[in-house]
Motif scaffolding. Structure first.
Motif, PDB file in Angstrom:
ATOM      1  N   GLU A 113       0.820  -1.213   0.000  1.00 42.06           N
ATOM      2  CA  GLU A 113       0.000   0.000   0.000  1.00 42.06           C
ATOM      3  C   GLU A 113       0.855   1.265   0.000  1.00 42.06           C
ATOM      4  N   ASP A 114       1.966   1.179  -0.667  1.00 41.89           N
ATOM      5  CA  ASP A 114       2.931   2.276  -0.642  1.00 41.89           C
ATOM      6  C   ASP A 114       2.460   3.453  -1.496  1.00 41.89           C
ATOM      7  N   GLN A 115       2.551   4.630  -0.903  1.00 43.15           N
ATOM      8  CA  GLN A 115       2.038   5.810  -1.582  1.00 43.15           C
ATOM      9  C   GLN A 115       2.888   6.195  -2.793  1.00 43.15           C
ATOM     10  N   SER A 116       4.197   6.106  -2.620  1.00 44.19           N
ATOM     11  CA  SER A 116       5.043   6.533  -3.742  1.00 44.19           C
ATOM     12  C   SER A 116       4.955   5.531  -4.896  1.00 44.19           C
ATOM     13  N   TRP A 117       4.733   4.256  -4.541  1.00 44.52           N
ATOM     14  CA  TRP A 117       4.519   3.274  -5.605  1.00 44.52           C
ATOM     15  C   TRP A 117       3.282   3.656  -6.419  1.00 44.52           C
ATOM     16  N   CYS A 118       2.226   4.058  -5.699  1.00 45.12           N
ATOM     17  CA  CYS A 118       0.994   4.471  -6.381  1.00 45.12           C
ATOM     18  C   CYS A 118       1.282   5.619  -7.342  1.00 45.12           C
ATOM     19  N   TYR A 119       2.042   6.580  -6.832  1.00 46.48           N
ATOM     20  CA  TYR A 119       2.312   7.759  -7.641  1.00 46.48           C
ATOM     21  C   TYR A 119       3.045   7.381  -8.918  1.00 46.48           C
ATOM     22  N   GLU A 120       4.054   6.521  -8.760  1.00 47.73           N
ATOM     23  CA  GLU A 120       4.842   6.115  -9.927  1.00 47.73           C
ATOM     24  C   GLU A 120       4.008   5.345 -10.932  1.00 47.73           C
ATOM     25  N   ASN A 121       2.967   4.684 -10.436  1.00 54.32           N
ATOM     26  CA  ASN A 121       2.184   3.850 -11.329  1.00 54.32           C
ATOM     27  C   ASN A 121       0.846   4.471 -11.731  1.00 54.32           C
ATOM     28  N   PHE A 122       0.751   5.780 -11.559  1.00 54.69           N
ATOM     29  CA  PHE A 122      -0.467   6.511 -11.966  1.00 54.69           C
ATOM     30  C   PHE A 122      -1.715   5.981 -11.280  1.00 54.69           C
ATOM     31  N   ILE A 123      -1.563   5.616 -10.020  1.00 60.61           N
ATOM     32  CA  ILE A 123      -2.727   5.088  -9.314  1.00 60.61           C
ATOM     33  C   ILE A 123      -3.135   6.052  -8.219  1.00 60.61           C
ATOM     34  N   ASN A 124      -4.429   6.202  -8.065  1.00 60.03           N
ATOM     35  CA  ASN A 124      -4.957   7.125  -7.065  1.00 60.03           C
ATOM     36  C   ASN A 124      -4.931   6.448  -5.691  1.00 60.03           C
ATOM     37  N   HIS A 125      -3.958   6.835  -4.887  1.00 55.94           N
ATOM     38  CA  HIS A 125      -3.748   6.177  -3.607  1.00 55.94           C
ATOM     39  C   HIS A 125      -4.971   6.293  -2.716  1.00 55.94           C
ATOM     40  N   ARG A 126      -5.577   7.464  -2.731  1.00 53.08           N
ATOM     41  CA  ARG A 126      -6.706   7.709  -1.854  1.00 53.08           C
ATOM     42  C   ARG A 126      -7.878   6.780  -2.159  1.00 53.08           C
ATOM     43  N   SER A 127      -8.167   6.604  -3.446  1.00 52.41           N
ATOM     44  CA  SER A 127      -9.324   5.743  -3.727  1.00 52.41           C
ATOM     45  C   SER A 127      -9.010   4.292  -3.402  1.00 52.41           C
ATOM     46  N   LEU A 128      -7.749   3.893  -3.553  1.00 54.14           N
ATOM     47  CA  LEU A 128      -7.440   2.509  -3.197  1.00 54.14           C
ATOM     48  C   LEU A 128      -7.501   2.295  -1.696  1.00 54.14           C
ATOM     49  N   LYS A 129      -7.068   3.301  -0.968  1.00 58.04           N
ATOM     50  CA  LYS A 129      -7.111   3.176   0.486  1.00 58.04           C
ATOM     51  C   LYS A 129      -8.569   3.035   0.942  1.00 58.04           C
ATOM     52  N   SER A 130      -9.425   3.846   0.345  1.00 56.85           N
ATOM     53  CA  SER A 130     -10.817   3.753   0.775  1.00 56.85           C
ATOM     54  C   SER A 130     -11.453   2.461   0.260  1.00 56.85           C
ATOM     55  N   ALA A 131     -11.019   1.988  -0.898  1.00 53.53           N
ATOM     56  CA  ALA A 131     -11.527   0.697  -1.385  1.00 53.53           C
ATOM     57  C   ALA A 131     -11.143  -0.407  -0.407  1.00 53.53           C
ATOM     58  N   ASP A 132      -9.944  -0.316   0.110  1.00 54.15           N
ATOM     59  CA  ASP A 132      -9.480  -1.313   1.066  1.00 54.15           C
ATOM     60  C   ASP A 132     -10.351  -1.293   2.321  1.00 54.15           C
ATOM     61  N   ASN A 133     -10.698  -0.108   2.738  1.00 50.17           N
ATOM     62  CA  ASN A 133     -11.563   0.052   3.905  1.00 50.17           C
ATOM     63  C   ASN A 133     -12.951  -0.541   3.641  1.00 50.17           C
ATOM     64  N   VAL A 134     -13.481  -0.251   2.457  1.00 58.75           N
ATOM     65  CA  VAL A 134     -14.779  -0.803   2.078  1.00 58.75           C
ATOM     66  C   VAL A 134     -14.724  -2.323   2.096  1.00 58.75           C
ATOM     67  N   ARG A 135     -13.610  -2.849   1.600  1.00 60.01           N
ATOM     68  CA  ARG A 135     -13.466  -4.296   1.535  1.00 60.01           C
ATOM     69  C   ARG A 135     -13.550  -4.911   2.931  1.00 60.01           C
ATOM     70  N   GLN A 136     -12.873  -4.278   3.882  1.00 56.40           N
ATOM     71  CA  GLN A 136     -12.909  -4.798   5.253  1.00 56.40           C
ATOM     72  C   GLN A 136     -14.331  -4.826   5.810  1.00 56.40           C
ATOM     73  N   GLN A 137     -15.084  -3.763   5.516  1.00 50.13           N
ATOM     74  CA  GLN A 137     -16.473  -3.713   5.995  1.00 50.13           C
ATOM     75  C   GLN A 137     -17.290  -4.847   5.381  1.00 50.13           C
ATOM     76  N   LEU A 138     -17.062  -5.060   4.080  1.00 51.77           N
ATOM     77  CA  LEU A 138     -17.824  -6.109   3.400  1.00 51.77           C
ATOM     78  C   LEU A 138     -17.462  -7.482   3.953  1.00 51.77           C
ATOM     79  N   VAL A 139     -16.185  -7.665   4.287  1.00 54.47           N
ATOM     80  CA  VAL A 139     -15.748  -8.937   4.860  1.00 54.47           C
ATOM     81  C   VAL A 139     -16.518  -9.199   6.153  1.00 54.47           C
TER      82      VAL A 139
END
Lengths: 747, 183
Positions: free
Chosen positions: A588-614
């Motif tokens: 879940e590295d932020q700088s990795w996200c940046y280098e790979n054009f990925i929106n860190h914030r939305s992935l972090k919140s997706a991860d949170n959503v996933r935990q709730q669904l679990v």
């Protein structure tokens, strides 16, 4: 020519400052006995700690809010009535103050004293629930999450000590599913009722029933002026109280002729204001992200062309998918003059209709209103829910102009004629319940035990066809049986705060041995609908990539590169899964996200959503499992599980090269953002987008055989319109028949 | 008229009785041709029990009033805007209050401002009436023959006045400036 210009001074309440001051001093000196102990005491009754200096500073400011003048009147009225309607323009302080008044006056002790009853205040938007509760916690000098908390989908920030809870209307509806009489609450405040969101409308009908059964429960409905009488009629003539807003007069200008291009007209008007009008910030209402970014660029260019003769401008975009840090920029002050004594700078906010009610920006003096906004519409006949650019209502236009009078007298420029205003705009925006797909609502109502949907006390009953579609969808998904009763499956599905299709896909995913993966995909898909509580997906797979953050040419490059790295040729859903896996693998590295054009914030919140669904999965003993990654069936199982939920959103590739949606026979195109490297014969799609062409977005390749295996009840040929897809299906059925016969013969 | 209504809500036809959703809604107690909600369904009692109960009578009144109100709006539009509204549209408006039809979906894929489309339709008319005398005479001949029964003298006068205003507006448009110099 000056005489030809149409001028109108609006009818906003103009509050005379001196009279306000007089009234405040009167109420502070003479009355408010209930307030005295809390006001004079130095100990905070909520957490038994001494009040901080900050508390008293804020209290001083709070007392100048317009609602404070009517505190006594409000509390008396609350005591005498079960339901109360409170009308106040934005800026009256009703959202923050009224729940606190209630808290001061109402006895929330339960008989056994172990736990206090709560006061709930609903908000249509998650952001509002969060920010308002923070503010109120500050005002009450308590920690957020303790005595004052909030609860939004996938995030609960409250505790056993909580006495005042801000929550989205959708969350209150969810709570009613487990607590039908809402027994934990003593008072329920429905705020922003004029917005008439889907959940608020359902709550109206529900609370009307609950109030009959619970004489100790009180309801306060808060709204901005316009529909107040309608509420009064609906709530059997409940008393109405009006709180004046603190608004200055706003002068309204119309154009003499309709505008050929409202975007161009808006930009021209901005430049004109900047050239000719005294200092003051500008607020421009446009429809969507693209248009707003476009306008920002053009305004910067136009003003740049004017040279040093004019003051500097700061153009700030505002829309809901903008990251919070960028949104904060709207509160920055206007830039200073370039040279001392030079022409003053100006801030120009270009916004969607979120600046209409939910966000208040001080310092706005000029409002430009082209008369359009993006609105959700649903057509049950073609089963399409989409955001479309539509003319606003008179009520919206009124709200928009009001934004100009927050700090000083302002001006509102409507880019349409007065005649258009009078004849073409409808008085009110249609409530959301008339413009939405109701599948999820019906599921919720069924779970709430409301079986008689036909006679449910809707404030505005939806069209019968909308309800038919909802019942149809739920029946096909197996949530309702042929008599319309909730099935066991339906009961579990209703517990997920997701679309019924997605819930179905989750519930059946263990049967396909891929519930872990389906969980990740669902979380990634539902993360993007931040503002809707009962999930409405306006998402695209590409939103996971931070494309909107890049500049024009770069955006395409970034998207292409991201696609190359994570794209899965079989579909966008699988691409999302790849992104999620890669994110996890890289800690879940932020700088990795940046280098790979990925929106860190939305992935972090997706991860949170996933935990709730679990957690929800665990509650119903749905097992978490995965197919072995090296197995050939790994992706096949995932695709099959998705089809089990989304079999009603299938499109077939015709020989002409077009896609046709199955059964509805609408011509659609794959959205250009898709990751497929070919045109599959059958696809499932997550979203139907109406723009210049009809697009289907977030698509995945599926096989025709799966359709007849997984959803034969839907792909039932007897009930199927003539089309190419039907003939293909006929062949597939025959093939299956043959196979079955062969296996029988072998035996 | 039915064609018109269907056309207005997109190309697709209404959901028919073979649909499972249709059947389920009927099982929930819905009757064809009615809307949803408490009041709508009670209206039906009016038809069957013929204004037997008080509530039914009240609701029947509402229906009648809704009809009258639509006519009133229609009348106002005719007088003050010179707009010609078909019976279909009026019927549509009555139906809105009962909501039987889904909300119309509205496509917009240009940046045209509010009211532009309407003007475009009307634009060819004024020059016709102004420049070519023959056609204007024709217009006048045609219009009264259609409307003579529905329009009083006063109304026609007002319409004439409106038309004159519109012509003037056309001239003014030449000098149109959103921003006068004196601001």
């Amino acid at each position: 020519m000056g005489t030809e210009r149409k001028r109108k001074v609006s009818l906003f309440d103009v509050v005379d400052e001196t009279s306000v001051a007089a009234k405040i001093s009167k109420s502070n000196g003479g009355g408010a006995p209930m307030n005295n102990n809390s006001g004079n005491s130095l100990i905070n009754p909520w957490n038994s700690k001494p009040y901080s200096q900050r508390y008293f500073d804020i209290l001083e400011k709070r007392r100048t809010l317009p609602v404070w003048q009517q505190k006594d009147e409000f509390l008396q009225s609350l005591k005498a009535n079960q339901t109360l309607i409170l009308v106040g323009e934005t800026g009256s302080g009703k959202t923050t103050q009224i729940p606190q008044f209630v808290l001061d006056a109402i006895d929330i002790e339960t008989p056994d004293k172990r736990r206090k009853m709560m006061i709930a205040c609903t908000q249509p938007r998650r952001v509002a629930a969060m920010s308002v509760s923070r503010r109120v916690a500050e005002e009450m000098d308590v920690t957020i999450g303790e005595e004052v908390g909030y609860s939004i989908r996938f995030e609960d920030c409250s505790s056993a000590r909580t006495v005042l809870k801000y929550l989205t209307d959708g969350m209150l509806l969810r709570e009613a599913m487990t607590d039908p009489l809402l027994e934990r609450y003593k008072v329920i405040v429905l705020d922003e009722a004029h917005e008439r969101t889907l959940a608020t409308d359902v709550l109206f009908g529900l609370l009307k029933e609950v109030l009959k059964n619970r004489s100790d429960l009180k309801l306060v409905v808060m709204s901005a002026t316009l529909e107040a009488e309608k509420f009064q009629g609906y709530f059997n003539g409940a008393p109405l109280m009006k709180v004046p807003g603190r608004l200055h007069p706003v002068e309204i200008f119309y154009t003499q002729e309709p505008e050929r291009d409202y975007l161009e007209a808006a930009i021209r008007t901005v430049v004109q204001i900047h050239l000719c009008e005294p200092p003051g910030d500008i607020l421009v209402f446009l429809t969507g992200e693209e248009e707003i970014e476009d306008a920002c660029r053009k305004i910067n260019k136009e003003v740049g062309n004017l040279g040093d003769q004019v003051g500097p401008v700061k153009v700030v975009p505002l829309y809901s998918s903008l990251p919070p840090a960028m949104q904060q920029k709207i509160f920055d002050p206007a830039p200073p003059p370039l040279t001392e004594g030079g022409p003053p700078g100006r801030k120009i906010v270009v916004s969607t209709n979120i600046a209409e009610t939910s966000l208040t920006i001080d310092g706005i003096v000029y409002v430009i209103d082209p008369g359009f906004s993006k609105q959700k519409v649903y057509n049950p006949r073609v089963r399409v829910e989409s955001l479309l650019v539509s003319p606003i209502s008179k009520a919206s236009a009124h709200q928009r102009s009001g934004r100009a009078g927050r700090t000083q007298p302002g001006k509102c420029f409507r880019l349409y004629t007065e005649k258009s205003f009078n004849t073409e705009l409808q008085p009110q925006t249609y409530p959301e319940i008339l413009r939405s797909n109701l599948a999820n609502t019906v599921l919720t109502l069924k779970k709430l035990g409301i079986d008689d949907l036909v006679h449910f006390d809707f404030m505005d009953p939806p069209a019968p066809e909308t309800l038919m579609r909802a019942l149809e969808v739920l029946n096909y998904l197996g949530a309702l049986d042929d008599e319309g009763n909730l099935t066991k499956l339906g009961e579990i599905m209703s517990e997920f705060p997701l679309d019924p299709q997605m819930s179905k896909m989750l519930v059946v995913s263990p049967e396909f041995n891929c519930s872990n993966e389906i969980l990740s995909i669902s979380a990634m898909l539902s993360d993007f609908c931040r503002d809707a509580d009962i999930a409405r997906l306006h998402s695209s797979s590409m939103q996971a990539f931070k494309v909107p953050m890049c500049i024009d040419g770069e955006a395409q490059k970034a998207a292409d590169e991201a696609k190359a790295r994570f794209g899965h040729i079989d579909g966008d859903h699988l691409t999302l899964l790849n992104v999620y896996h890669a994110y996890k693998q890289n800690n879940e590295d932020q700088s990795w996200c940046y280098e790979n054009f990925i929106n860190h914030r939305s992935l972090k919140s997706a991860d949170n959503v996933r935990q709730q669904l679990v957690r929800i999965m665990a509650r119903f003993n749905l097992k978490l499992c995965s197919t072995d990654f090296s197995s050939r069936d790994y992706y096949i199982n995932i695709r099959k599980a998705m089809l089990a939920g989304y079999f009603m959103q299938v499109a077939h590739l015709e020989r002409t090269g077009h896609y046709l949606t199955v059964k509805d026979n609408q011509v659609v195109h794959l959205h250009p953002s898709n990751c497929l490297d070919h045109k599959p014969e059958w696809v499932i799609y997550n979203e139907y987008v109406l723009t210049t062409r009809n697009f289907i977005r977030t698509v995945t390749d599926i096989r025709g055989e799966w359709l007849v295996d997984i959803a034969p009840h839907y792909f039932d040929l007897e009930n199927f319109p003539q089309c190419e897809a039907k003939r293909v299906l006929e062949r597939l059925y025959k093939k299956r028949e043959k196979e079955r016969e062969e296996s029988r013969n072998r035996k | 008229m039915t064609q018109d209504l269907e056309g207005s809500s997109g190309s697709a036809a209404a959901i028919d009785s073979s649909n499972i959703g249709f059947k389920l809604l009927k099982k929930h107690g819905w009757k064809e041709g009615t809307g949803l909600g408490i009041s709508e369904q009670d209206l039906l009692g009016v038809g069957e029990g013929l204004l037997a109960n008080q509530r039914g009578r009240l609701l029947w009144k509402i229906v009648v009033l809704a009809g009258l109100w639509a006519q009133w709006l229609e009348r106002n539009r005719k007088i003050f805007e010179g707009a010609e509204e078909g019976l279909e549209e009026m019927w549509d408006r009555i139906r809105f209050w009962g909501r039987l039809e889904p909300v119309e979906t509205y496509w917009k894929n240009n940046k045209r401002g509010l009211g532009v489309d309407k003007v475009k339709k009307k634009a060819p008319k004024p020059p016709d009436a102004k420049n070519i005398t023959i056609s204007s005479g024709k217009n006048e001949q045609e219009l009264p023959s259609k409307k003579s029964k529905t329009h009083s003298k006063k109304m026609r006068k007002m319409q004439e006045f409106e038309r004159q205003l519109q012509e003037k507006e056309f001239e003014r448009a030449f000098f149109r400036e959103f921003w006068p110099d004196n601001v």
